[in-house]
Design a protein around this motif. Structure first.
Motif, PDB file in Angstrom:
ATOM      1  N   PRO A  98      40.124  19.183 106.158  1.00 37.28           N
ATOM      2  CA  PRO A  98      40.310  18.131 105.156  1.00 37.28           C
ATOM      3  C   PRO A  98      41.709  17.531 105.263  1.00 37.28           C
ATOM      4  O   PRO A  98      42.573  18.056 105.970  1.00 37.28           O
ATOM      5  CB  PRO A  98      40.116  18.871 103.834  1.00 37.28           C
ATOM      6  CG  PRO A  98      40.553  20.272 104.132  1.00 37.28           C
ATOM      7  CD  PRO A  98      40.104  20.525 105.542  1.00 37.28           C
ATOM      8  N   TYR A  99      41.922  16.450 104.532  1.00 38.89           N
ATOM      9  CA  TYR A  99      43.266  15.876 104.469  1.00 38.89           C
ATOM     10  C   TYR A  99      44.190  16.845 103.729  1.00 38.89           C
ATOM     11  O   TYR A  99      43.821  17.376 102.667  1.00 38.89           O
ATOM     12  CB  TYR A  99      43.248  14.541 103.734  1.00 38.89           C
ATOM     13  CG  TYR A  99      42.712  13.392 104.556  1.00 38.89           C
ATOM     14  CD1 TYR A  99      43.504  12.776 105.523  1.00 38.89           C
ATOM     15  CD2 TYR A  99      41.416  12.927 104.360  1.00 38.89           C
ATOM     16  CE1 TYR A  99      43.012  11.709 106.275  1.00 38.89           C
ATOM     17  CE2 TYR A  99      40.920  11.865 105.107  1.00 38.89           C
ATOM     18  CZ  TYR A  99      41.716  11.263 106.055  1.00 38.89           C
ATOM     19  OH  TYR A  99      41.238  10.210 106.805  1.00 38.89           O
ATOM     20  N   PRO A 100      45.373  17.095 104.252  1.00 33.90           N
ATOM     21  CA  PRO A 100      46.319  17.988 103.555  1.00 33.90           C
ATOM     22  C   PRO A 100      46.907  17.313 102.329  1.00 33.90           C
ATOM     23  O   PRO A 100      46.932  16.088 102.220  1.00 33.90           O
ATOM     24  CB  PRO A 100      47.390  18.247 104.623  1.00 33.90           C
ATOM     25  CG  PRO A 100      47.369  17.021 105.485  1.00 33.90           C
ATOM     26  CD  PRO A 100      45.923  16.580 105.529  1.00 33.90           C
ATOM     27  N   ARG A 103      43.362  16.823  96.811  1.00 28.55           N
ATOM     28  CA  ARG A 103      42.470  17.720  96.078  1.00 28.55           C
ATOM     29  C   ARG A 103      41.297  18.159  96.959  1.00 28.55           C
ATOM     30  O   ARG A 103      40.870  17.433  97.844  1.00 28.55           O
ATOM     31  CB  ARG A 103      41.950  17.029  94.815  1.00 28.55           C
ATOM     32  CG  ARG A 103      43.025  16.807  93.772  1.00 28.55           C
ATOM     33  CD  ARG A 103      42.447  16.180  92.516  1.00 28.55           C
ATOM     34  NE  ARG A 103      42.000  14.804  92.773  1.00 28.55           N
ATOM     35  CZ  ARG A 103      41.493  14.018  91.821  1.00 28.55           C
ATOM     36  NH1 ARG A 103      41.366  14.479  90.582  1.00 28.55           N
ATOM     37  NH2 ARG A 103      41.122  12.771  92.104  1.00 28.55           N
ATOM     38  N   TYR A 104      40.791  19.348  96.666  1.00 25.29           N
ATOM     39  CA  TYR A 104      39.690  19.896  97.457  1.00 25.29           C
ATOM     40  C   TYR A 104      38.833  20.782  96.554  1.00 25.29           C
ATOM     41  O   TYR A 104      39.271  21.207  95.489  1.00 25.29           O
ATOM     42  CB  TYR A 104      40.242  20.687  98.648  1.00 25.29           C
ATOM     43  CG  TYR A 104      39.217  20.948  99.732  1.00 25.29           C
ATOM     44  CD1 TYR A 104      38.638  19.894 100.432  1.00 25.29           C
ATOM     45  CD2 TYR A 104      38.826  22.234 100.062  1.00 25.29           C
ATOM     46  CE1 TYR A 104      37.712  20.115 101.435  1.00 25.29           C
ATOM     47  CE2 TYR A 104      37.900  22.472 101.065  1.00 25.29           C
ATOM     48  CZ  TYR A 104      37.343  21.406 101.749  1.00 25.29           C
ATOM     49  OH  TYR A 104      36.412  21.630 102.743  1.00 25.29           O
ATOM     50  N   LYS A 119      41.143   9.437 100.957  1.00 29.42           N
ATOM     51  CA  LYS A 119      41.398  10.829 101.341  1.00 29.42           C
ATOM     52  C   LYS A 119      40.828  11.793 100.309  1.00 29.42           C
ATOM     53  O   LYS A 119      40.228  12.822 100.659  1.00 29.42           O
ATOM     54  CB  LYS A 119      42.897  11.056 101.514  1.00 29.42           C
ATOM     55  CG  LYS A 119      43.510  10.304 102.689  1.00 29.42           C
ATOM     56  CD  LYS A 119      44.999  10.613 102.834  1.00 29.42           C
ATOM     57  CE  LYS A 119      45.604   9.881 104.015  1.00 29.42           C
ATOM     58  NZ  LYS A 119      47.050  10.176 104.172  1.00 29.42           N
ATOM     59  N   ASP A 120      41.025  11.471  99.047  1.00 29.41           N
ATOM     60  CA  ASP A 120      40.485  12.292  97.965  1.00 29.41           C
ATOM     61  C   ASP A 120      38.962  12.344  98.053  1.00 29.41           C
ATOM     62  O   ASP A 120      38.343  13.412  97.929  1.00 29.41           O
ATOM     63  CB  ASP A 120      40.939  11.707  96.624  1.00 29.41           C
ATOM     64  CG  ASP A 120      40.559  12.571  95.434  1.00 29.41           C
ATOM     65  OD1 ASP A 120      40.419  13.792  95.614  1.00 29.41           O
ATOM     66  OD2 ASP A 120      40.400  12.028  94.331  1.00 29.41           O
ATOM     67  N   TYR A 121      38.350  11.198  98.278  1.00 29.67           N
ATOM     68  CA  TYR A 121      36.890  11.118  98.356  1.00 29.67           C
ATOM     69  C   TYR A 121      36.369  11.861  99.587  1.00 29.67           C
ATOM     70  O   TYR A 121      35.377  12.592  99.513  1.00 29.67           O
ATOM     71  CB  TYR A 121      36.455   9.658  98.396  1.00 29.67           C
ATOM     72  CG  TYR A 121      34.960   9.466  98.348  1.00 29.67           C
ATOM     73  CD1 TYR A 121      34.228   9.873  97.239  1.00 29.67           C
ATOM     74  CD2 TYR A 121      34.288   8.862  99.412  1.00 29.67           C
ATOM     75  CE1 TYR A 121      32.853   9.685  97.193  1.00 29.67           C
ATOM     76  CE2 TYR A 121      32.922   8.671  99.374  1.00 29.67           C
ATOM     77  CZ  TYR A 121      32.204   9.084  98.260  1.00 29.67           C
ATOM     78  OH  TYR A 121      30.835   8.915  98.214  1.00 29.67           O
TER      79      TYR A 121
END
Length: 236
Positions: A98-100, A103-104, A119-121
């Motif tokens: 995922p993007y660093p 949120r995850y 990125k969040d999505y």
């Protein structure tokens, strides 16, 4: 996520550690365990299993050890194909984290307007799809209770037991797909899994490319997926 083969992650399997290096097997939860690395496809079948690492071994180190030794027989994806991995793994070609610093592991209850950008999505969608490996681990451990009470064999033999359980798990899924335990977890599969494709031309000999060029190539591939995904998030 076109050309995604599945997901890869580590999990802890309780172990019977030898007396001398016993502390090396004690993980952060205080349990004696092996840290094993597995990959699975979107049918919840194991496609790779790597055992033998102590519970204190970091996920990234296991990843590099498994892939850098030819005798570990990892089947490399063909060009353009990749596995989903979590943030503990390096961002290199064929492995998409995922993007660093975003949120995850978002909740299943969300508002399409509540995302803070592409990125969040993307991370939300990544988490939902990568969860296939977590459900596969859960199904494996429910099926084989020996993984909760490992006999005091040598570590190598304990690893063989884990590999055998993964192999039997795959066979049971193929022979009895209507098994009660399988159906209990398979009914919760994500609808996004329908977009996966199979790679029939994996390579067995490869060198782990940890270069900045490899990281940039995977970053560009991730952006090429995330930006259109964000633009069409309302199905338009």
């Amino acid at each position: 996520m076109k050309n995604c083969l599945g997901a890869m992650d580590d999990t802890m399997i309780l172990a019977a550690a030898p007396a001398h290096p016993g502390n090396a097997y004690r993980n952060r939860h205080g349990r004696i365990a092996q840290n094993i690395l597995c990959a699975c496809d979107f049918d919840m079948n194991f496609t790779y299993v790597y055992t033998g690492c102590e519970g204190t071994t970091h996920d990234a180190r296991i990843f590099l050890d498994a892939l850098s030794r030819p005798d570990n027989q990892f089947t490399w994806p063909a060009s353009g194909y990749y596995y989903l991995v979590d943030a503990a793994f390096p961002c290199i070609e064929m492995f998409m984290p995922p993007y660093p610093r975003e949120r995850y592991h978002r909740s299943g209850c969300y508002n399409e307007d509540g995302f803070q950008g592409y990125k969040d999505y993307f991370n939300y969608r990544h988490s939902s799809l990568r969860n296939i490996i977590e459900r596969t681990f859960s199904l494996l451990k429910r099926r084989f209770r020996i993984l909760y009470a490992m006999p005091p064999y040598r570590p190598v033999r304990q690893g063989m037991i884990i590999t055998a359980c993964c192999t039997l798990y795959n066979m049971i899924k193929i022979v009895t797909p209507n098994d009660e335990i399988i159906q209990g977890i398979s009914n919760h599969r994500s609808e996004m899994q329908n977009s996966s494709t199979e790679n029939e031309s994996g390579e067995t000999s490869h060198v782990v490319d940890m270069s900045s060029e490899s990281a940039q190539a995977m970053g560009a591939m991730r952006d090429a997926i995330a930006l259109p995904m964000w633009a069409h998030r309302f199905g338009q």
